[in-house]
Design a protein around this motif. Sequence first.
Motif, mmCIF file in Angstrom:
data_model
loop_
_atom_site.group_PDB
_atom_site.id
_atom_site.type_symbol
_atom_site.label_atom_id
_atom_site.label_comp_id
_atom_site.label_asym_id
_atom_site.label_seq_id
_atom_site.Cartn_x
_atom_site.Cartn_y
_atom_site.Cartn_z
ATOM 1 N N GLN A 56 41.798 -12.368 57.328
ATOM 2 C CA GLN A 56 42.607 -10.466 58.135
ATOM 3 C C GLN A 56 42.978 -11.109 59.109
ATOM 4 O O GLN A 56 42.324 -11.861 60.111
ATOM 5 C CB GLN A 56 41.564 -9.889 58.046
ATOM 6 N N ARG A 57 44.589 -10.094 60.076
ATOM 7 C CA ARG A 57 44.832 -10.769 61.209
ATOM 8 C C ARG A 57 44.293 -9.193 61.886
ATOM 9 O O ARG A 57 44.182 -8.224 61.164
ATOM 10 C CB ARG A 57 46.553 -10.473 60.958
ATOM 11 N N GLU B 281 48.210 -14.966 58.915
ATOM 12 C CA GLU B 281 46.962 -13.892 59.183
ATOM 13 C C GLU B 281 46.012 -14.540 60.813
ATOM 14 O O GLU B 281 45.254 -13.918 61.669
ATOM 15 C CB GLU B 281 45.698 -14.140 58.318
#
Length: 102
Positions: A13-14, A60
């Motif tokens: 995830q970013r 990300e």
Amino acid sequence: MPRGRLERIDSQQRYANWKRSPYAIDPATCINCDACVRHCPPALGAVFNRGFTELYILPELCSGCQLCVQACPVDSIHPRPEWSASTAEDWALPGSHDDPYR
């Protein structure tokens, strides 16, 4: 590897608080000089060689800091406001023997 990078790799995830768009490399104009790899901060570690002829930025892992953009001698790196999640194949790059930030 810095802890923050490991967390992003694990979660794939970013960070939600990163307001700048991630960047992408245009393979049609990239000359594979690796300047972007050398200028990406290890705490982010977002730029990878994907094979022998393509450089790739994992969105990300990219904070949008623009250090790779400034280093690119041929203006091949541009914002990617509309990006999609990286593939499983792309997520195999961080931590592999090809990871320049290990």
